[in-house]
Design a protein around this motif. Structure first.
Motif, PDB file in Angstrom:
ATOM      1  N   VAL A 134       0.857  -1.182   0.000  1.00 32.11           N
ATOM      2  CA  VAL A 134       0.000   0.000   0.000  1.00 32.11           C
ATOM      3  C   VAL A 134       0.896   1.235   0.000  1.00 32.11           C
ATOM      4  O   VAL A 134       1.948   1.253   0.631  1.00 32.11           O
ATOM      5  CB  VAL A 134      -0.965   0.006   1.214  1.00 32.11           C
ATOM      6  N   GLN A 135       0.481   2.231  -0.776  1.00 35.02           N
ATOM      7  CA  GLN A 135       1.241   3.477  -0.837  1.00 35.02           C
ATOM      8  C   GLN A 135       0.304   4.605  -1.233  1.00 35.02           C
ATOM      9  O   GLN A 135      -0.481   4.464  -2.181  1.00 35.02           O
ATOM     10  CB  GLN A 135       2.391   3.365  -1.837  1.00 35.02           C
ATOM     11  N   ASP A 136       0.359   5.686  -0.493  1.00 36.78           N
ATOM     12  CA  ASP A 136      -0.454   6.874  -0.764  1.00 36.78           C
ATOM     13  C   ASP A 136      -1.942   6.556  -0.880  1.00 36.78           C
ATOM     14  O   ASP A 136      -2.634   7.055  -1.775  1.00 36.78           O
ATOM     15  CB  ASP A 136       0.030   7.579  -2.040  1.00 36.78           C
ATOM     16  N   GLY A 137      -2.441   5.690  -0.008  1.00 38.88           N
ATOM     17  CA  GLY A 137      -3.863   5.370  -0.001  1.00 38.88           C
ATOM     18  C   GLY A 137      -4.317   4.450  -1.113  1.00 38.88           C
ATOM     19  O   GLY A 137      -5.509   4.330  -1.376  1.00 38.88           O
ATOM     20  N   ARG A 138      -3.378   3.815  -1.792  1.00 37.55           N
ATOM     21  CA  ARG A 138      -3.717   2.875  -2.867  1.00 37.55           C
ATOM     22  C   ARG A 138      -3.038   1.540  -2.587  1.00 37.55           C
ATOM     23  O   ARG A 138      -1.869   1.504  -2.215  1.00 37.55           O
ATOM     24  CB  ARG A 138      -3.267   3.411  -4.225  1.00 37.55           C
ATOM     25  N   ILE A 139      -3.797   0.450  -2.776  1.00 34.38           N
ATOM     26  CA  ILE A 139      -3.207  -0.867  -2.590  1.00 34.38           C
ATOM     27  C   ILE A 139      -2.891  -1.488  -3.939  1.00 34.38           C
ATOM     28  O   ILE A 139      -3.554  -1.193  -4.940  1.00 34.38           O
ATOM     29  CB  ILE A 139      -4.104  -1.820  -1.768  1.00 34.38           C
ATOM     30  N   ARG A 140      -1.879  -2.338  -3.937  1.00 32.41           N
ATOM     31  CA  ARG A 140      -1.524  -3.094  -5.133  1.00 32.41           C
ATOM     32  C   ARG A 140      -1.831  -4.551  -4.877  1.00 32.41           C
ATOM     33  O   ARG A 140      -1.493  -5.093  -3.832  1.00 32.41           O
ATOM     34  CB  ARG A 140      -0.043  -2.900  -5.471  1.00 32.41           C
ATOM     35  N   LEU A 141      -2.473  -5.174  -5.853  1.00 36.61           N
ATOM     36  CA  LEU A 141      -2.890  -6.565  -5.745  1.00 36.61           C
ATOM     37  C   LEU A 141      -2.372  -7.328  -6.952  1.00 36.61           C
ATOM     38  O   LEU A 141      -2.641  -6.936  -8.092  1.00 36.61           O
ATOM     39  CB  LEU A 141      -4.419  -6.640  -5.677  1.00 36.61           C
ATOM     40  N   CYS A 142      -1.609  -8.384  -6.720  1.00 36.00           N
ATOM     41  CA  CYS A 142      -1.120  -9.231  -7.804  1.00 36.00           C
ATOM     42  C   CYS A 142      -2.101 -10.389  -7.967  1.00 36.00           C
ATOM     43  O   CYS A 142      -2.257 -11.210  -7.067  1.00 36.00           O
ATOM     44  CB  CYS A 142       0.277  -9.776  -7.492  1.00 36.00           C
ATOM     45  N   SER A 143      -2.758 -10.432  -9.114  1.00 40.91           N
ATOM     46  CA  SER A 143      -3.734 -11.485  -9.375  1.00 40.91           C
ATOM     47  C   SER A 143      -3.344 -12.226 -10.648  1.00 40.91           C
ATOM     48  O   SER A 143      -2.355 -11.890 -11.297  1.00 40.91           O
ATOM     49  CB  SER A 143      -5.137 -10.898  -9.509  1.00 40.91           C
ATOM     50  N   LEU A 187      -2.963  -5.087 -10.122  1.00 42.32           N
ATOM     51  CA  LEU A 187      -4.065  -4.125 -10.099  1.00 42.32           C
ATOM     52  C   LEU A 187      -3.843  -3.146  -8.963  1.00 42.32           C
ATOM     53  O   LEU A 187      -3.197  -3.468  -7.964  1.00 42.32           O
ATOM     54  CB  LEU A 187      -5.402  -4.849  -9.898  1.00 42.32           C
ATOM     55  N   GLU A 188      -4.388  -1.935  -9.105  1.00 43.55           N
ATOM     56  CA  GLU A 188      -4.320  -0.931  -8.051  1.00 43.55           C
ATOM     57  C   GLU A 188      -5.711  -0.463  -7.707  1.00 43.55           C
ATOM     58  O   GLU A 188      -6.545  -0.270  -8.596  1.00 43.55           O
ATOM     59  CB  GLU A 188      -3.488   0.273  -8.510  1.00 43.55           C
ATOM     60  N   PHE A 189      -5.951  -0.296  -6.399  1.00 38.04           N
ATOM     61  CA  PHE A 189      -7.253   0.171  -5.932  1.00 38.04           C
ATOM     62  C   PHE A 189      -7.056   1.263  -4.897  1.00 38.04           C
ATOM     63  O   PHE A 189      -6.171   1.166  -4.050  1.00 38.04           O
ATOM     64  CB  PHE A 189      -8.047  -0.972  -5.275  1.00 38.04           C
ATOM     65  N   ASP A 190      -7.905   2.262  -4.944  1.00 43.27           N
ATOM     66  CA  ASP A 190      -7.921   3.290  -3.919  1.00 43.27           C
ATOM     67  C   ASP A 190      -8.609   2.708  -2.686  1.00 43.27           C
ATOM     68  O   ASP A 190      -9.641   2.048  -2.809  1.00 43.27           O
ATOM     69  CB  ASP A 190      -8.681   4.518  -4.434  1.00 43.27           C
ATOM     70  N   LEU A 191      -8.045   2.939  -1.512  1.00 43.85           N
ATOM     71  CA  LEU A 191      -8.627   2.396  -0.282  1.00 43.85           C
ATOM     72  C   LEU A 191     -10.081   2.828  -0.101  1.00 43.85           C
ATOM     73  O   LEU A 191     -10.896   2.070   0.412  1.00 43.85           O
ATOM     74  CB  LEU A 191      -7.809   2.822   0.939  1.00 43.85           C
TER      75      LEU A 191
END
Length: 155
Positions: A115-124, A129-133
């Motif tokens: 997670v960085q700057d309110g965004r998480i990274r997900l490896c699928s 993929l990146e998502f805003d919290l």
């Protein structure tokens, strides 16, 4: 002070982390989920009893109306609520549901890359993929069950 603040202040004052608070539909059951990150095997029944006893006293003094208080660990499929949760469990398998669909999907799962700057990274399976919290409705750890062999039988 609202109920959540009272509970959080009490739980953290006892040296635990407040994971979540739930109220039943009619508000009669109050469920409190606690954790202690520095405890390798997580919270146990003694921890829950300690927190429950203290919360019972505090909630009575604060005149909080409820019938039953339940205090427990967050479980193996622990919810991820705060940015600190996503940092702590980086590298773990998670599943999440978005508030609004992204490319026609709301449900995603994969390995939490960070997670960085309110965004998480997900490896699928479909890539990173990146998502805003703020776009995440709910997220949980996916439990891992380790199978061991005992006399050539899986236990």
């Amino acid at each position: 002070m609202d109920v959540h603040e009272v509970i959080e202040k009490t739980v953290t004052g006892l040296g635990y982390q407040l994971v979540d608070v739930e109220r039943s539909q009619r508000g009669r059951v109050l469920r409190v989920f606690i954790d202690k990150p520095e405890k390798p095997r997580g919270v146990d029944i003694e921890d829950c009893a300690l927190v429950s006893n203290q919360l019972s006293r505090v909630l009575t003094v604060e005149d909080v109306d409820y019938d039953r208080l339940e205090v427990s660990s967050p479980g193996l499929d622990r919810p991820l609520k705060k940015e600190a949760d996503y940092e702590r469990f980086a590298g773990s398998e998670i599943s999440l549901k978005l508030r609004l669909p992204l490319a026609g999907r709301r449900n995603f799962s994969g390995q939490l890359a960070g997670v960085q700057d309110g965004r998480i990274r997900l490896c699928s399976d479909s890539g990173e993929l990146e998502f805003d919290l703020n776009d995440i409705d709910r997220a949980r750890l996916v439990p891992r069950y380790e199978l061991t062999k005992s006399n050539d039988k899986q236990v």
